[in-house]
Scaffold this active site. Structure first.
Site, PDB file in Angstrom:
ATOM      1  N   SER A 271      -0.112   1.092  -5.531  1.00 19.97           N
ATOM      2  CA  SER A 271       0.711  -0.187  -4.882  1.00 19.97           C
ATOM      3  C   SER A 271       2.310  -0.176  -4.737  1.00 19.97           C
ATOM      4  O   SER A 271       3.076  -1.006  -5.326  1.00 19.97           O
ATOM      5  CB  SER A 271       0.300  -1.482  -5.836  1.00 19.97           C
ATOM      6  OG  SER A 271      -1.345  -1.492  -5.710  1.00 19.97           O
TER       7      SER A 271
ATOM      8  N   ARG B 136       9.269   4.524  -1.031  1.00 20.75           N
ATOM      9  CA  ARG B 136      10.279   4.073  -2.153  1.00 20.75           C
ATOM     10  C   ARG B 136       9.521   3.494  -3.439  1.00 20.75           C
ATOM     11  O   ARG B 136       8.599   2.766  -2.926  1.00 20.75           O
ATOM     12  CB  ARG B 136      11.466   3.019  -1.641  1.00 20.75           C
ATOM     13  CG  ARG B 136      10.855   1.789  -0.828  1.00 20.75           C
ATOM     14  CD  ARG B 136      12.056   0.924  -0.509  1.00 20.75           C
ATOM     15  NE  ARG B 136      11.853  -0.120   0.274  1.00 20.75           N
ATOM     16  CZ  ARG B 136      11.854  -0.128   1.747  1.00 20.75           C
ATOM     17  NH1 ARG B 136      12.507   0.750   2.353  1.00 20.75           N
ATOM     18  NH2 ARG B 136      11.288  -1.273   2.301  1.00 20.75           N
TER      19      ARG B 136
ATOM     20  N   ASP C 226      -2.859  -2.027  -2.642  1.00 18.78           N
ATOM     21  CA  ASP C 226      -3.484  -2.990  -3.418  1.00 18.78           C
ATOM     22  C   ASP C 226      -3.924  -4.257  -2.316  1.00 18.78           C
ATOM     23  O   ASP C 226      -5.041  -4.813  -2.558  1.00 18.78           O
ATOM     24  CB  ASP C 226      -2.944  -3.589  -4.773  1.00 18.78           C
ATOM     25  CG  ASP C 226      -1.256  -3.969  -4.597  1.00 18.78           C
ATOM     26  OD1 ASP C 226      -0.880  -3.856  -3.524  1.00 18.78           O
ATOM     27  OD2 ASP C 226      -0.888  -4.593  -5.588  1.00 18.78           O
TER      28      ASP C 226
HETATM   29  C1  BGC Z   1       4.918  -3.032  -3.209  1.00 16.08           C
HETATM   30  C2  BGC Z   1       3.591  -3.255  -2.454  1.00 16.08           C
HETATM   31  C3  BGC Z   1       2.478  -3.915  -3.262  1.00 16.08           C
HETATM   32  C4  BGC Z   1       3.223  -5.232  -3.957  1.00 16.08           C
HETATM   33  C5  BGC Z   1       2.046  -6.001  -4.821  1.00 16.08           C
HETATM   34  C6  BGC Z   1       5.491  -4.388  -3.778  1.00 16.08           C
HETATM   35  O1  BGC Z   1       6.424  -4.474  -4.758  1.00 16.08           O
HETATM   36  O2  BGC Z   1       5.850  -2.767  -2.569  1.00 16.08           O
HETATM   37  O3  BGC Z   1       3.161  -2.037  -1.927  1.00 16.08           O
HETATM   38  O4  BGC Z   1       1.630  -4.040  -2.473  1.00 16.08           O
HETATM   39  O5  BGC Z   1       4.374  -4.978  -4.630  1.00 16.08           O
HETATM   40  O6  BGC Z   1       1.768  -5.193  -5.992  1.00 16.08           O
END
Ligand code: BGC
Length: 479
Positions: free
Chosen positions: A148, A163, A201
């Site tokens: 995620s 990142r 996610d």
């Molecule tokens: C991330 C996402 C993720 C979200 C929720 C963010 O900081 O960049 O990829 O889906 O958090 O978990």
């Protein structure tokens, strides 16, 4: 200035007017279209193609493994999809040690592989043995990997990290293929698992809600159009027409169209909505919190919305109020304040949810929580101020959370048509547990361009275990 006046000032600087909401929705649509056209703007919204080209029907069957890395815990689960919109799930959760969040890629991925092995030993001993006996990759268990963080996918089973976010900072993983990293450590440990799919996610949440929707609401709440997370971080995914994803290489589009594909799921990474701060409300405290993070200037929407940041914003306001002689005057200077109040990230949004709803006469529960969490004694007046500040922070968070939802509904035209209803799958601690959050979000939705009529036709439902089941569903569609 009195404490009450200072609180009023904060309340008005955290207020989100209807005009700001509507301008933000327009800006979101503009930035989403830009992100679909190209990756050039490094401050733009990533709008990452997920290489998932349809949502499930609920008839999918089979047993799949899923591993989920996204916040404070690593989860390994096995999901048995029963083919009738329902599933069984067994899972094991392990906390990610803080030093691993800022260590090396090898450390982190070796740790993840070891947890997958442990899970298999406890829950799938027979499969482990069978795979070892034949020693053939064909017998490997298929695993869907929910990762995620913003990841640029090149296919369903490959993707390089753009990142880190949410307190992770492991520089040697940036630009690396996270599927290969996990597979390398599984292979090194002779663990018979094949990483068959990679999913954010939010993509998992969209898929799992779509899989379950019929069972839960009899399909009456419309098609699932968005999967969203409001937890430690925030983000959303939705299904976009292939023709609108202008940045996809022509050859890929041609190939997909030849297979009859018309749509693809987009991981918006809306945490990075408005990194240029053209529309989002901004206070001194937002700037201070951003400066404390590993990714300053990035993911600025997330830093106003998600659980990781709400408590930190409150802590910053309290420290500022103290420096102005408005609270905790028994402490003569910053250095003498309780250590935990001085420590970034030590005030959890879980505590805020308690302050939010404490309606007892002298706010004892808040007093005890502040003593336990921060070792901070307070007067009733201070607690009342803390509650008012908490409510300002959470309300702003919930209000601006309506922006991406309204914008995606408009962008996709999802509510166009007679008696159309839409379903949105959500997951994450804030949307699931923060008192009043979903109601505030709905209030704000009604103030956006979709209006009260659109708000009434938008159903927001928790997608329980979304990321795990979603990753399993991704693995189920991989070949
Ligand atoms: C991330 C996402 C993720 C979200 C929720 C963010 O900081 O960049 O990829 O889906 O958090 O978990």
């Amino acid at each position: 200035m009195s404490l009450q006046e200072a609180v009023k000032e904060i309340q008005s600087s955290f207020d989100v007017s209807q005009e700001v909401l509507q301008r933000s929705v327009d800006k979101f649509i503009e930035l989403a279209k830009k992100g679909l056209a190209s990756n050039e703007d490094k401050l733009g919204m990533p709008m990452l193609p997920a290489y998932v080209t349809q949502v499930p029907s609920g008839k999918e069957k089979g047993t799949y493994l899923a591993a989920d890395l996204g916040g404070t815990n690593f989860r390994v689960c096995s999901v048995h999809l029963k083919g009738d919109n329902t599933f069984n799930l067994v899972q094991q959760k392990s906390p990610i040690p803080a030093d691993m969040m800022v260590g090396t890629g090898d450390q982190l991925f070796a740790y993840l592989a070891s947890k997958i092995r442990k899970f298999l030993e406890e829950h799938h001993g027979d499969a482990l043995e069978a795979a070892h006996e034949t020693n053939s990759r064909a017998n490997y268990l298929k695993l869907g990997f929910t990762f995620s963080f913003p990841t640029a996918q090149h296919s369903l089973d490959s993707g390089s990290l753009v990142r880190w976010t949410k307190g992770f900072n492991i520089p040697d993983v940036v630009d690396q293929d996270v599927v290969q990293l996990l597979q390398k450590h599984l292979d090194a440990g002779k663990i018979p698992v094949h990483v068959a799919a990679l999913a954010n996610d939010t993509v998992g949440t969209l898929l799992s809600r779509a899989y379950s929707a019929n069972a839960i609401a009899g399909g009456k709440q419309g098609e699932t159009i968005i999967g969203a997370i409001f937890g430690t971080g925030t983000n959303g995914a939705y299904l976009e027409k292939l023709d609108n994803i202008k940045k996809l290489p022509e050859a890929v589009v041609k190939d997909l169209k030849a297979k009859g594909v018309t749509h693809m799921v987009i991981n918006t990474e809306w945490g990075s909505f408005d990194n240029r701060l053209e529309v989002l409300p901004t206070t001194k405290y937002d700037r201070d919190v951003d400066a404390l993070t590993a990714n300053p200037g990035i993911h600025l929407f997330e830093k106003r919305v998600s659980g990781m940041f709400m408590g930190e914003i409150l802590r910053n306001i309290l420290v500022d109020f103290h420096s102005r002689g408005l609270v905790f005057t028994q402490y003569p200077n910053f250095e003498s304040l309780p250590h935990r109040l001085r420590t970034p990230w030590d005030l959890d949004s879980e505590n805020l949810s308690l302050f939010e709803v404490d309606d007892s006469k002298d706010m004892k529960p808040t007093e005890v929580t502040l003593l336990q969490a921060l070792r901070l004694p307070t007067t009733l007046e201070e607690r009342q101020a803390i509650q008012a500040l908490t409510r300002a922070i959470s309300r702003r968070s919930a209000y601006i959370s309506a922006v991406p939802i309204a914008a995606i509904i408009m962008l996709t035209g999802a509510l166009e048509g007679h008696h159309i209803e839409v379903d949105i799958g959500v997951d994450g601690s804030v949307v699931e547990f923060y008192p009043g959050y979903r109601t505030m979000l709905r209030d704000a939705l009604a103030l956006t361009q979709i209006g009260t009529k659109g708000e009434r036709r938008t159903h927001i439902n928790i997608a329980k275990d979304g990321s795990g089941v979603g990753a399993a569903l991704c693995a189920s569609v991989s070949i």
